[in-house]
Design a protein around this motif. Structure first.
Motif, PDB file in Angstrom:
ATOM      1  N   THR A   1      12.513  16.893  -5.548  1.00 35.38           N
ATOM      2  CA  THR A   1      11.218  16.384  -6.000  1.00 35.38           C
ATOM      3  C   THR A   1      10.280  16.266  -4.814  1.00 35.38           C
ATOM      4  O   THR A   1      10.622  15.635  -3.813  1.00 35.38           O
ATOM      5  N   ILE A   2       9.126  16.907  -4.901  1.00 35.02           N
ATOM      6  CA  ILE A   2       8.128  16.728  -3.841  1.00 35.02           C
ATOM      7  C   ILE A   2       6.888  16.068  -4.450  1.00 35.02           C
ATOM      8  O   ILE A   2       6.620  16.206  -5.642  1.00 35.02           O
ATOM      9  N   SER A   3       6.169  15.351  -3.613  1.00 36.07           N
ATOM     10  CA  SER A   3       4.996  14.658  -4.135  1.00 36.07           C
ATOM     11  C   SER A   3       3.723  15.371  -3.693  1.00 36.07           C
ATOM     12  O   SER A   3       3.655  15.966  -2.615  1.00 36.07           O
ATOM     13  N   LEU A   4       2.724  15.323  -4.573  1.00 38.73           N
ATOM     14  CA  LEU A   4       1.431  15.947  -4.303  1.00 38.73           C
ATOM     15  C   LEU A   4       0.381  14.863  -4.479  1.00 38.73           C
ATOM     16  O   LEU A   4       0.231  14.315  -5.574  1.00 38.73           O
ATOM     17  N   TRP A   5      -0.339  14.532  -3.402  1.00 39.28           N
ATOM     18  CA  TRP A   5      -1.372  13.487  -3.478  1.00 39.28           C
ATOM     19  C   TRP A   5      -2.746  14.111  -3.643  1.00 39.28           C
ATOM     20  O   TRP A   5      -3.031  15.170  -3.081  1.00 39.28           O
ATOM     21  N   SER A   6      -3.582  13.432  -4.418  1.00 42.23           N
ATOM     22  CA  SER A   6      -4.902  13.967  -4.710  1.00 42.23           C
ATOM     23  C   SER A   6      -5.890  12.830  -4.917  1.00 42.23           C
ATOM     24  O   SER A   6      -5.503  11.698  -5.176  1.00 42.23           O
ATOM     25  N   TRP A   7      -7.192  13.139  -4.780  1.00 41.07           N
ATOM     26  CA  TRP A   7      -8.211  12.120  -5.073  1.00 41.07           C
ATOM     27  C   TRP A   7      -8.814  12.334  -6.461  1.00 41.07           C
ATOM     28  O   TRP A   7      -9.805  11.723  -6.815  1.00 41.07           O
TER      29      TRP A   7
ATOM     30  N   TYR B   1      -9.214   7.188  -1.073  1.00 45.01           N
ATOM     31  CA  TYR B   1      -8.207   8.201  -0.756  1.00 45.01           C
ATOM     32  C   TYR B   1      -8.020   8.439   0.740  1.00 45.01           C
ATOM     33  O   TYR B   1      -6.892   8.510   1.221  1.00 45.01           O
ATOM     34  N   ASN B   2      -9.121   8.552   1.486  1.00 42.09           N
ATOM     35  CA  ASN B   2      -9.003   8.888   2.912  1.00 42.09           C
ATOM     36  C   ASN B   2      -8.105   7.902   3.650  1.00 42.09           C
ATOM     37  O   ASN B   2      -7.253   8.305   4.436  1.00 42.09           O
TER      38      ASN B   2
ATOM     39  N   ILE C   1      -5.885   5.803   2.265  1.00 41.91           N
ATOM     40  CA  ILE C   1      -4.519   5.829   1.730  1.00 41.91           C
ATOM     41  C   ILE C   1      -3.754   7.004   2.322  1.00 41.91           C
ATOM     42  O   ILE C   1      -2.616   6.872   2.754  1.00 41.91           O
ATOM     43  N   LEU C   2      -4.433   8.162   2.383  1.00 45.49           N
ATOM     44  CA  LEU C   2      -3.760   9.351   2.893  1.00 45.49           C
ATOM     45  C   LEU C   2      -3.424   9.204   4.374  1.00 45.49           C
ATOM     46  O   LEU C   2      -2.304   9.509   4.797  1.00 45.49           O
ATOM     47  N   ALA C   3      -4.390   8.712   5.162  1.00 40.91           N
ATOM     48  CA  ALA C   3      -4.147   8.556   6.599  1.00 40.91           C
ATOM     49  C   ALA C   3      -2.973   7.622   6.844  1.00 40.91           C
ATOM     50  O   ALA C   3      -2.122   7.883   7.693  1.00 40.91           O
ATOM     51  N   THR C   4      -2.906   6.536   6.065  1.00 37.48           N
ATOM     52  CA  THR C   4      -1.804   5.600   6.208  1.00 37.48           C
ATOM     53  C   THR C   4      -0.502   6.234   5.760  1.00 37.48           C
ATOM     54  O   THR C   4       0.532   6.116   6.427  1.00 37.48           O
ATOM     55  N   GLY C   5      -0.543   6.934   4.617  1.00 35.11           N
ATOM     56  CA  GLY C   5       0.654   7.572   4.075  1.00 35.11           C
ATOM     57  C   GLY C   5       1.235   8.590   5.049  1.00 35.11           C
ATOM     58  O   GLY C   5       2.436   8.624   5.285  1.00 35.11           O
ATOM     59  N   LEU C   6       0.358   9.390   5.649  1.00 32.67           N
ATOM     60  CA  LEU C   6       0.825  10.440   6.547  1.00 32.67           C
ATOM     61  C   LEU C   6       1.411   9.868   7.837  1.00 32.67           C
ATOM     62  O   LEU C   6       2.243  10.495   8.479  1.00 32.67           O
ATOM     63  N   SER C   7       0.977   8.661   8.208  1.00 33.64           N
ATOM     64  CA  SER C   7       1.478   8.108   9.464  1.00 33.64           C
ATOM     65  C   SER C   7       2.823   7.424   9.269  1.00 33.64           C
ATOM     66  O   SER C   7       3.537   7.190  10.234  1.00 33.64           O
ATOM     67  N   GLY C   8       3.195   7.118   8.021  1.00 32.32           N
ATOM     68  CA  GLY C   8       4.475   6.464   7.785  1.00 32.32           C
ATOM     69  C   GLY C   8       5.487   7.436   7.206  1.00 32.32           C
ATOM     70  O   GLY C   8       5.321   8.649   7.278  1.00 32.32           O
TER      71      GLY C   8
ATOM     72  N   VAL D   1       2.872  17.280  -0.040  1.00 29.10           N
ATOM     73  CA  VAL D   1       1.667  18.107  -0.033  1.00 29.10           C
ATOM     74  C   VAL D   1       0.489  17.189  -0.364  1.00 29.10           C
ATOM     75  O   VAL D   1       0.607  16.310  -1.211  1.00 29.10           O
ATOM     76  N   ALA D   2      -0.641  17.391   0.326  1.00 30.17           N
ATOM     77  CA  ALA D   2      -1.790  16.517   0.080  1.00 30.17           C
ATOM     78  C   ALA D   2      -3.067  17.322  -0.061  1.00 30.17           C
ATOM     79  O   ALA D   2      -3.254  18.345   0.611  1.00 30.17           O
ATOM     80  N   GLN D   3      -3.920  16.838  -0.959  1.00 25.25           N
ATOM     81  CA  GLN D   3      -5.260  17.388  -1.066  1.00 25.25           C
ATOM     82  C   GLN D   3      -6.045  16.867   0.142  1.00 25.25           C
ATOM     83  O   GLN D   3      -6.030  15.667   0.423  1.00 25.25           O
ATOM     84  N   LEU D   4      -6.692  17.765   0.869  1.00 21.85           N
ATOM     85  CA  LEU D   4      -7.363  17.387   2.120  1.00 21.85           C
ATOM     86  C   LEU D   4      -8.862  17.593   2.001  1.00 21.85           C
ATOM     87  O   LEU D   4      -9.323  18.556   1.396  1.00 21.85           O
ATOM     88  N   ARG D   5      -9.623  16.689   2.598  1.00 25.57           N
ATOM     89  CA  ARG D   5     -11.065  16.871   2.681  1.00 25.57           C
ATOM     90  C   ARG D   5     -11.351  18.039   3.617  1.00 25.57           C
ATOM     91  O   ARG D   5     -10.484  18.452   4.394  1.00 25.57           O
ATOM     92  N   ALA D   6     -12.588  18.525   3.589  1.00 25.12           N
ATOM     93  CA  ALA D   6     -12.923  19.686   4.402  1.00 25.12           C
ATOM     94  C   ALA D   6     -13.710  19.289   5.650  1.00 25.12           C
ATOM     95  O   ALA D   6     -14.227  18.180   5.737  1.00 25.12           O
TER      96      ALA D   6
END
Lengths: 322, 430
Positions: free
Chosen positions: B39-45, B79-80, B82-89, B95-100
């Protein structure tokens, strides 16, 4: 059992103070009572404040903390265009916000309190009516008023045009000259009940004999207000002023709802809260955490410092009354 | 007595901890049910796109039976962080949806993402303009597979045009003549808002009318190299176009909000709506029977670029967490996101312009936007290149343009302010 033993201990160690008999419990007992409040206070107030202070002294790249930056974030805030200009502009608007609120909201609040005190009819109902807007979040109040004031669809301008005052149908929130005064008025509309309640309570606490004595001495209604009522309201005026100051310098929700994050139009309603919001969340450069923490610290130090000074000033005034 | 109290406290604590554990139990069970399924997780805004993603990801699982993708959307405004925190832990997404562009940079600088250059071969076929949005600013590596892009153009009400005998303009002067005619007929020519909620649309309005006037891609490249500045006469002239068009905007434009102009356009009180792809769906939702056409603004005389352009930018991309425990599976997913199968599903389910090459939207208006961008695409310069520091370019620009519309400043001063703001952090040459 435990409690009983603890209670007996301080009695033995009771200290006699100058005026009356006062038992000072042992510090350990005091600590037990203070601990829960102290822990909550530390976790939710002291810790965030200290961490903002900590963050403001470091360089940031996104959420990565880099080296110690000393006062660089503070210097940037005061020297990087456009923050160097926006900071002072926002500060001036907060100051205007405070002066305007003192003049309008708190003066009208005092007037309402006096009228309700003198003519008691419908007091309960009116007090409730004036404080109803408390129940609505400032964001909602701001949104509702911006709908009312909308130049295209809003009822206020339609009404003005309907009664022939076309030249008064201004784009209220779109004109740099009227936007901030309108925000101040709407804020006063929401909070006027607060000074009214504070002053009502203080008025009720002034013994009627003072006014009777003044009347016997031949004082006019104005003299009686100016020389008797007003000085005795000093404690209430102090509390209202300091709380108004704190509220106005932290203003955010209402201004955000009425003028957006940039303090529309053309920054004419920009306040420190909005500037903080933009630096921290909207513009989101990699430096955001350091600079926004520095701004938060500056705001806190200023508001805290002025509040302390104002409180001690009003204390001194109160002492002179006694 | 005492012991019972302790037991009770432990019980409460256990319940609290179980409640805090972030869905760990559920995904473990998922793992066990399908033998060796990962199972992999995909994060999105995109909270509003859950249903569409479920459909899209079901197709992926059909062709990749060993992988289960858990779609986890978060509030866009949060989202920004949450994602920054999630990626650091360790509890971050695979997989994550990323801003441009500038929005991606903080994650790149924190080394939180896996570079995809030599891992996803299909990226070489993507439009280079869109890949810019998924690249690190300093290292030039690609950190995500772009999923969608936005284009900027003028939408117009076909019925109002034909009622007033107007054609989509072929020249700038045609457009001004049409605006005059509409205004005389009591119709707002351009649905433009500059009120409290709309300052971010001012750089967009500027791009739509002024991109060709300032010189489009060539000017942008010269800016980035440091050969030109925002104070260039061409850029200043492009700002002046907004001032020139102000008589054709709604009255008191700095007090007008976005919902106001949408209502004006949808109810046929305004004829032209300069806006992005993102507004097409809301407009058609408000009135599905509205006959909408679109055109690219013809450049005014004196423009360095003499043919109409369609400015645009990449919306974002899908990238892989550098710390992912299932990196192989995560890469499978982003590789699939670079295939036309995903692109077509994405375009159909979400009514957006897919960034995957070779995907054509079924909606005729979206197809026209896609064609315009492919033929005459241009960068939204302030967003694409000047959001890497504070103050970012379009933040200064929108404030100053709003000031210009209230009559407090002029185009030269607007350009000078943007230059002054940006050059504090911008170093030419990248």
């Amino acid at each position: 059992m435990v409690q009983a033993r603890e209670l007996t201990v301080p009695r033995r160690r009771a200290v006699r103070t100058g005026t009356g008999r006062r038992y000072v419990p042992r510090w350990r007992v005091l600590a037990v009572f203070l601990l829960p409040a102290f822990l909550l206070y530390s976790a939710f107030i002291v810790y965030p404040l200290v961490s903002a202070l900590d963050y403001s002294f470091f360089e940031w790249r996104g959420i990565r903390q880099m080296g110690f930056a000393g006062l660089d974030n503070y210097r940037d805030l005061l020297s990087v265009y456009p923050y160097d200009q926006q900071l002072w502009r926002a500060f001036a608007h907060n100051a205007l916000f405070f002066v305007g609120t003192m003049l309008i909201q708190n003066t009208v609040g005092l007037l309402f309190a006096l009228l309700l005190f003198r003519y008691g009819r419908g007091k309960r109902f009116l007090q409730a009516a004036f404080t109803t807007p408390y129940l609505v979040d400032p964001l909602v109040v701001g949104y509702l008023w911006s709908l009312l004031l909308n130049p295209t669809f809003g009822p206020i301008n339609s009404l003005l045009e309907a009664v022939g005052l076309d030249s008064w149908a201004l784009p209220w929130l779109g004109d740099t000259r009227t936007a901030l005064p309108i925000v101040i008025l709407v804020n006063a509309w929401q909070w006027v009940g607060f000074p009214m309640l504070m002053f009502s309570a203080a008025l009720a606490g002034i013994p009627a004999e003072y006014h009777e004595a003044a009347r016997v001495d031949g004082a006019s209604a104005w003299q009686s207000f100016r020389r008797v009522t007003l000085p005795l309201l000093t404690p209430a005026i102090g509390v209202v002023s300091v709380l108004t100051f704190i509220g106005n310098f932290n203003a955010f929700g209402l201004v955000y709802a009425m003028a957006g994050s940039t303090g529309s139009p053309a920054g004419s309603t920009d306040v420190l809260g909005l500037l903080f919001y933009r630096v921290a969340f909207v513009e989101g450069g990699v430096e955001a955490i350091g600079r926004s923490s520095a701004l938060a610290v500056l705001m806190f130090v200023f508001i805290f410092g002025v509040s302390l000074l104002a409180t001690s000033y009003f204390r001194r005034r109160e002492r002179r009354l006694v | 007595m005492k012991r019972r109290w302790i037991a009770g406290a432990i019980g409460v604590l256990a319940v609290a901890l179980a409640a805090c554990a972030p869905g760990g139990g559920a995904s473990d069970q998922g793992d066990k049910s399908g033998a060796d399924k990962v199972t992999i997780s995909l994060w999105s805004w995109r909270v509003e796109d859950v249903k569409a993603y479920e459909k899209i990801l079901a197709k992926f699982e059909e062709s990749h039976p060993k992988i289960h993708v858990e779609f986890k959307p978060f509030q866009a405004t949060e989202y920004n962080n949450i994602l920054a925190t999630g990626l650091s832990g360790s509890a971050g997404p695979d997989v994550a949806q990323l801003r441009a562009y500038g929005g991606l940079q903080p994650l790149v600088e924190a080394d939180q993402l896996l570079p995809l250059d030599d891992k996803v071969d299909a990226l070489s076929g993507f439009d280079a303009k869109l890949l810019e949005g998924a690249k690190g600013h300093t290292d030039g590596k690609i950190y995500g597979v772009p999923f969608a892009y936005q284009t900027l153009q003028v939408l117009y009400n076909k019925k109002l045009f034909s009622d007033n005998g107007i054609q989509p303009p072929a020249t700038w002067d045609d457009m001004i003549a049409a605006a005059k005619k509409l205004k005389a007929a009591g119709i707002t020519p351009f649905a433009v808002a500059a009120g409290p909620d709309a300052t971010w649309t001012l750089p967009i309005v500027h791009e739509i009318f002024g991109n060709a006037r300032y010189g489009s891609t060539a000017f942008r490249d010269a800016l980035v190299k440091g050969e030109k500045k925002f104070t260039d006469p061409d850029f200043t002239a492009s700002i002046k176009l907004i001032k020139d068009l102000e008589p054709y905007f709604p009255k008191d434009v700095v007090a007008v909000k976005i919902p106001d102009v949408q209502a004006l356009f949808v109810t046929g009180k305004a004829a032209m709506y300069p806006t992005g792809t993102f507004d097409l769906a809301p407009v058609l939702k408000a009135d599905p029977n509205l006959e909408v056409g679109l055109f690219q603004v013809p450049p005014p005389s004196g423009s360095p670029v003499t043919t109409p352009v369609t400015p645009g930018w990449a919306d974002g991309s899908f990238g892989v967490n550098a710390k992912s425990a299932h990196q192989a599976e995560a890469l499978e997913l982003v590789k699939w996101m670079a295939t036309p199968e995903f692109g077509q599903l994405y375009a159909t389910e979400l009514k957006q312009l897919s960034a995957v090459p070779g995907v054509t939207p079924s909606d005729p208006l979206l197809a026209e936007m896609a064609k315009n961008y492919a033929d005459n695409g241009a960068p939204y310069t302030l967003l694409v290149n000047f959001r890497y520091g504070q103050p970012n370019g379009d933040a200064v620009f929108r404030d100053e343009v709003q000031k210009m519309l209230t009559g407090q400043t002029d185009p030269e001063a607007v350009a000078a302010s943007v230059q002054k703001g940006v050059e504090q952090w911008f170093k030419p040459g990248n």
